[in-house]
Enzyme design. Structure first.
Site, PDB file in Angstrom:
ATOM      1  N   ASP A   1      -5.492  -3.751  -2.751  1.00 63.24           N
ATOM      2  CA  ASP A   1      -4.600  -3.133  -1.688  1.00 63.24           C
ATOM      3  C   ASP A   1      -3.958  -4.200  -0.983  1.00 63.24           C
ATOM      4  OD1 ASP A   1      -3.608  -2.098   0.753  1.00 63.24           O
ATOM      5  OD2 ASP A   1      -4.868  -0.267   0.358  1.00 63.24           O
TER       6      ASP A   1
ATOM      7  N   SER B   1       0.659  -1.109  -0.014  1.00 65.53           N
ATOM      8  CA  SER B   1      -0.048  -0.103  -0.107  1.00 65.53           C
ATOM      9  C   SER B   1       0.852   1.194  -0.037  1.00 65.53           C
ATOM     10  CB  SER B   1      -0.996  -0.021   1.387  1.00 65.53           C
ATOM     11  OG  SER B   1      -2.243   0.808   0.960  1.00 65.53           O
TER      12      SER B   1
END
Length: 471
Positions: free
Chosen positions: A300, A112
């Protein structure tokens, strides 16, 4: 002009117009279609951007250092950047030469927001200290992405089923940070540590690592894959960004499943390590079923592993121990250092004080933050147990070979460990976004220094290095 000359001229003009139209259509298609990963013609072990070909191992200081950057948007990037700055400030002497801890980093995991810093560090090395601040941390990156999304020139592109907001994010990353560099560029003449960027497989919920070892399973060539696209996949927060799609070409490149992975998948042992090996191996081998999984959709990376520490555990799970020793040249190291940079926040929640139905923002936070927070706590316990096991195993191996075991250091840099309560509360309430005020960035960089200097293992590492210089 003769009639035949007129006809030839008309034909040439027609061909030219057709070529122009084809070029326009091709360019138009590329504008409304995401980047498709290239197939791998023939599988070659130890090829491309892979762990086995990266020549990892301790440097001149004989330290093997692993950094792990968690998720958390710009908050994570700022905290991780502060860690790199502090590692650059701490010097030691080895073999009569002055050195920096920064130069001893061998392997970096990033998910991320942490993947943005990790990828830039891997691509540019030393340059990360010189310009990452002005190119990302001091830039209103979030505003630039919003501007792209709402731009009239991009609205028609977003109506395509083969183009999404993550593709606009990828374009912004290339414009500001990566300049369309690929993993092949990062592999050639490496300037920084070997970097593993991770996303989450949308179907299985498992971690997907951007290494050639993973791409071999889908018979795809990571060398031509844009770094920005991997970072966009790792940062694709559900609902805010669109999933990133990979095409699966499994079965087309004569890929050979490693014996260790096959045996792990077939194993029946009941130990925790054996169960983890079996689960992870089966997740990876699922990519070989191309008829069932012709496309892989990624989100993510924090959803599967927000601390980015499962990567090391999975190496232990699916690779032969001797292979790990060989690829990482573990017998050469005298110190093993693992630094976990945990930028997880803990904002004050007020929804329980209100009878109103929670809004969209509150729901988004709950969907993302709650499972990540619970899984992070489990990951911390697992890595502590694994680290103790590695330490004992290293002692046993060293005893067999008649040498000293490597010294091992586990350094946990977490905002929740800030000693000052006021600073801790302020930093734990920093939102997850792609832009932070300059003062907040400075506070996070300063927090990295405070946390490193307060870490017992980091202090012990500095003491041991100083003692070696005296000896």
């Amino acid at each position: 002009m003769r009639p035949d000359q007129n006809m030839n001229s008309s034909l040439r003009l027609c061909r030219a117009l057709c070529a122009c139209v084809a070029a326009i259509l091709t360019a138009g298609c590329s504008l409304v279609h995401y980047h498709v990963n290239d197939p791998l013609p023939v599988y070659q072990p130890d090829h491309g951007y892979s762990i086995s070909s990266a020549n990892l191992g301790p440097g001149d200081g004989r330290i093997f250092m692993v950094l792990m950057f968690s998720g958390g948007g710009a908050r994570s990037a700022a905290l991780g950047y502060g860690v790199l700055e502090e590692l650059a400030r701490n010097r030691f002497v080895a073999n009569g030469r002055p050195m920096r801890l920064f130069d001893e980093v061998d392997l970096v995991y990033g998910v991320s927001g942490g993947s943005i810093l990790a990828a830039y560090y891997g691509l540019h090395g030393e340059r990360v200290l010189q310009d990452f601040d002005k190119r990302f941390l001091s830039l209103d990156f979030q505003d630039k992405i919003v501007s792209r999304v709402i731009s009239l020139s991009n609205q028609w592109r977003l109506t395509s089923p083969r183009f999404g907001r993550s593709d606009l994010f990828e374009e912004q990353l290339d414009e500001v940070l990566f300049g369309k560099a690929t993993f092949g560029d990062m592999a050639q003449g490496r300037k920084g540590p070997f970097v593993i960027i991770s996303a989450t497989d949308m179907s299985s919920g498992s971690r997907f690592d951007f290494t050639q070892e993973t791409f071999d399973l889908i018979c795809s060539d990571l060398s031509s894959f844009p770094i920005s696209r991997a970072v966009a996949a790792s940062s694709a927060v559900p609902l805010l960004f669109s999933p990133v799609t990979l095409w699966n070409y499994a079965g087309s490149c004569d890929y050979q499943v490693p014996d260790a992975m096959r045996l792990a998948a077939e194993g029946t042992a009941r130990s925790r390590l054996a169960a983890a090996s079996r689960t992870r191996s089966r997740e990876l081998l699922s990519y070989l079923e191309r008829d069932k999984r012709p496309y892989i959709h990624l989100l993510d990376g924090g959803l599967a592993d927000n601390l980015s520490i499962r990567g090391l555990l999975d190496l232990e799970a699916v690779m032969d121990s001797e292979e790990v020793r060989r690829d990482f040249r573990l017998q050469e190291m005298t110190k093993f250092v693992m630094v976990v940079v945990n930028a997880q926040n803990d904002p004050a929640h007020t929804i329980d004080h209100n009878a109103d139905v929670p809004g969209f923002k509150d729901v988004i936070r709950a969907v993302g933050d709650i499972p990540i927070a619970r899984y992070t706590q489990e990951s911390e316990r697992v890595i502590q147990t694994a680290f103790d096991r590695w330490r004992e195993s290293a002692k046993q191996e060293a005893a067999k070979e008649g040498r000293k075991p490597p010294q091992m250091y586990y350094i946990n840099i977490a905002l929740k460990n800030m000693p000052d309560e006021t600073q801790r509360d302020a930093l734990l309430n920093v939102p997850t976004s792609l832009y932070l005020p300059k003062q907040t960035v400075r506070d996070l960089r300063g927090a990295a220094t405070t946390l490193l200097q307060a870490s017992p293992d980091f202090r012990q590492l500095l003491q041991d290095l100083a003692a070696e210089r005296r000896d």
